[in-house]
Every structure is written in structure tokens, then in C-alpha cells.
Scaffold this motif. Structure first.
Motif, short mmCIF file in Angstrom:
data_model
loop_
_atom_site.label_atom_id
_atom_site.label_comp_id
_atom_site.label_asym_id
_atom_site.label_seq_id
_atom_site.Cartn_x
_atom_site.Cartn_y
_atom_site.Cartn_z
N ARG A 137 15.21 4.48 -18.39
CA ARG A 137 15.51 4.54 -16.96
C ARG A 137 16.50 5.66 -16.70
NH1 ARG A 137 20.33 2.09 -15.37
NH2 ARG A 137 21.51 1.13 -17.08
N GLY A 145 19.16 3.67 -10.61
CA GLY A 145 18.47 3.38 -11.87
C GLY A 145 17.73 2.06 -11.86
N THR A 148 12.64 0.82 -14.24
CA THR A 148 12.56 0.94 -15.69
C THR A 148 11.12 1.23 -16.10
OG1 THR A 148 14.39 -0.60 -16.05
CG2 THR A 148 12.91 -0.23 -17.90
#
Length: 349
Positions: A137, A145, A148
Motif C-alpha cells: 500500500r 493509504g 491495499t
């Protein structure tokens, strides 16, 4: 009608390169998600408002940190996809445009505890061993972030890449590896004069200030070199004006083809073909078949399984180039630059 956009970099005008570093340093490009498995991303666009987009991103929380020195790299956190809890590895990989996998150094692969699959495949960087998959990520993207990604396999970068004493500072291959743009399905990859930005797709479409920056784009596929009728020595790069709303088209393609947040490449896709440029003698530039020429590859390049290798038309050219630079290149004492042309030999008749 296409309109001139910028001067042609020397490597493109001479026909020795295409979309290389001189080109990237002059333009802004956005890569939206596109169909997987294509050789060229059909959803790449030239940004005519790149400066405005870069300025708008600077006012938003998160995003590219100021301490990233190498071009086209980004902060990334990688973990072993097969383990529930493990120590993450923080890297700053090159975000590659063509590579459809993730390449890592053997030291990072060992830290993550990845398992060798027993498969070795040809890639753009030579023969690579294939290891088990990882999660990754981008913690500094504009959505914190949240997305993923998971890949089923990891390529191990060959020793001739990671162990070189000299490597291009901008490429960053030796230290941190590569993550291919085709794997990044929920982000827009924005390259502004070689600076890399990873923008969560939902943020890019929800922000009015960002949407305005995406309204004026030209398809990268319309790139052409135009010669001036008045001055035949003058050349410019041209891009066709897009007739509709470029952003709407880019988003439609992205939504239609983007896989789930866990993108992966399978065993059947690992052996993708490698695009090569026609090879010529590194010293005199003569091509295979020209006046009976038969090219030979440097034995050391073959032993190291280099995807880019030195090729010669005769033992005289090979010997001269080995003494001048190629021995030092293999020893890691000189930067590996296969595009550099040696002075032609003058052999007495």
C-alpha cells in the motif's frame, strides 16, 4: 488537427529512443486504470494542466512527501501476503509504466520470508526467480493509504541490477525495486516533470479542484513528431485535441476495467513477451545482414543473462569496446549505458 506541444528530445528525433527520461522531464502524464494484460496502457493522457494539478495536490493533506529525492518513486509498505502478522518492509520503489509485476531485492524478499516457487522467467530485467506474493500500500497517498493491493508473485531483481557499483540515480532499481502501474488499479498515477504522485481514484473524482485539472488532456497514443514546412530541421511533438470530455472517458475506462482492490497477476501471465529494439553493433552501428554482417553478443552479457546486452559485428569492435568501457561496465566501475555510442573504428583497407 494536432497542435505542437513541446520540442522533440534529441533521443526521439534521432530515432534512438522513445518516451525516455528527456521526454518525461518535459511533460505531465496521467495513467488511469486500464484493461490488464495490454502491452501499452490505452488510458494514459498528456496533462495540459499539470502545473495546476501539482499545485492543487500541494494544498491537500497527505500525498507525496518532500524528502523523496529520486524521480518516479513513491513511499510503499510491503508485507507477506501469506502471513497474518509480520514486520512490514518500507521501500521507495520506482513506479514502472510497463511492468505488470512487482520486483524486489533479495534482501527484502528474505526479510519478508517469501517462498521461492521454483519458477524462473524472462522479464525486461533479465531472468528473474519468482517468489510467493505480498501485500502493498502507499501510506502517503491522498486517502491515507486506505487501499491495499495483493500480488500472487514477486520477481527477484537479478544480481547484475542490485549489485552494480554504479547505477542511474533516477532509476532507483538497485535500492528499492519496481512496482508496475498495471498493478495499481484504484489510483491515478500522475507524473509531473519526473515527480510521482499516487492519487486515490475516489479522491481525484470527488474533489472539484482536482476534477478541473483533469478536464484538458490529450491521449498519449496520439503522440506524433511534426516537421515544420518552413524549416525541415525543426521538429515538435504534437498531440491531437480530444473532441469530448477527456476525464469522463478516462473514468469510464477505469471503472469498466479496474479489478477489485486486490489486483494480482497469474502464473499464465508471468511469461509475458519482452519488446526489443533492433540491435546493431555497439561500435560502428552496423545492423545484422548489412553487407554480410553477422552480429555476436558479448559472452559476459550472456553469462549474466542481461536483457540489454552489448552486440558487435567483429572481434575488432568487441576488443576495442571492451578496453574502452565494457570491461569497466561489467566490473561495476562504470555506469551501464547501452545507448551510448562508441567512436567508430577506422580499419585500414
Amino acid at each position: 488537427m494536432p497542435s505542437a506541444f513541446l520540442d522533440v528530445p534529441p533521443d526521439m528525433e534521432s530515432g534512438t529512443g522513445a518516451l525516455g527520461q528527456p521526454f518525461i522531464e518535459q511533460v505531465s502524464i496521467c495513467a488511469f486504470p486500464a484493461p490488464s494484460g495490454t502491452k501499452v496502457n490505452p488510458n494514459q493522457w498528456i496533462m495540459h494542466s499539470g502545473d495546476q494539478l501539482s499545485a492543487a495536490l500541494a494544498t491537500m493533506p497527505g500525498g507525496r512527501t518532500s524528502d523523496i529525492e529520486r524521480n518516479c518513486t513513491y513511499n510503499c509498505v510491503v508485507t507477506n501476503a501469506g502471513k497474518q502478522s509480520n514486520v512490514p518492509v518500507k521501500i521507495r520503489p520506482l513506479i514502472g509504466t510497463l511492468d505488470d509485476g512487482i520486483y524486489m531485492r533479495d534482501s527484502e524478499i528474505e526479510k519478508l520470508g517469501l517462498n521461492f516457487t521454483g519458477v524462473t522467467v524472462p522479464t525486461r530485467h533479465g531472468q528473474c526467480r519468482v517468489f510467493s506474493g505480498v501485500r502493498f500500500r502507499f501510506p502517503d497517498d491522498y486517502n491515507g493509504g486506505a487501499v491495499t493491493y495483493i500480488t500472487e508473485h514477486v520477481y527477484e531483481l537479478p544480481a547484475h541490477v542490485t549489485n552494480s557499483a554504479r547505477s542511474q540515480h533516477t532509476s532507483n532499481l538497485r535500492k528499492h525495486g519496481i512496482i508496475g502501474v498495471p498493478l495499481i488499479a484504484k489510483h491515478v498515477v500522475f507524473v509531473h516533470y519526473s515527480n510521482m504522485y499516487i492519487i486515490d481514484l475516489s479522491i481525484a473524482t470527488a474533489s472539484p479542484s482536482l476534477r478541473r485539472c483533469f478536464e484538458h488532456m490529450s491521449p498519449l497514443s496520439t503522440l506524433a513528431i511534426s516537421k515544420s514546412p518552413e524549416d525541415r530541421d525543426a521538429a515538435s511533438l504534437c498531440f491531437a485535441n480530444f473532441p469530448g470530455n477527456a476525464l469522463n472517458i478516462a473514468l469510464e475506462v477505469a471503472r469498466r476495467h479496474a479489478p477489485p482492490p486486490w489486483s494480482a497477476f497469474s502464473v499464465t501471465r508471468i511469461g509475458h513477451p519482452i519488446m526489443r529494439i533492433a540491435e546493431t553493433c555497439r561500435v560502428c552501428q552496423r545492423a545484422e545482414g548489412e553487407d554480410g554482417v553477422k552480429l555476436s553478443i558479448c559472452t559476459k552479457c550472456l553469462q549474466e543473462e542481461r536483457p540489454t546486452r552489448a552486440v558487435y559485428c567483429s572481434r575488432a569492435c568487441l576488443s576495442a569496446d571492451w578496453k574502452q568501457r565494457h570491461k569497466a561496465e561489467h566490473a561495476g566501475e562504470r555506469e551501464w549505458n547501452m545507448s551510448e555510442i562508441s567512436c567508430p573504428l577506422h580499419v585500414a583497407s
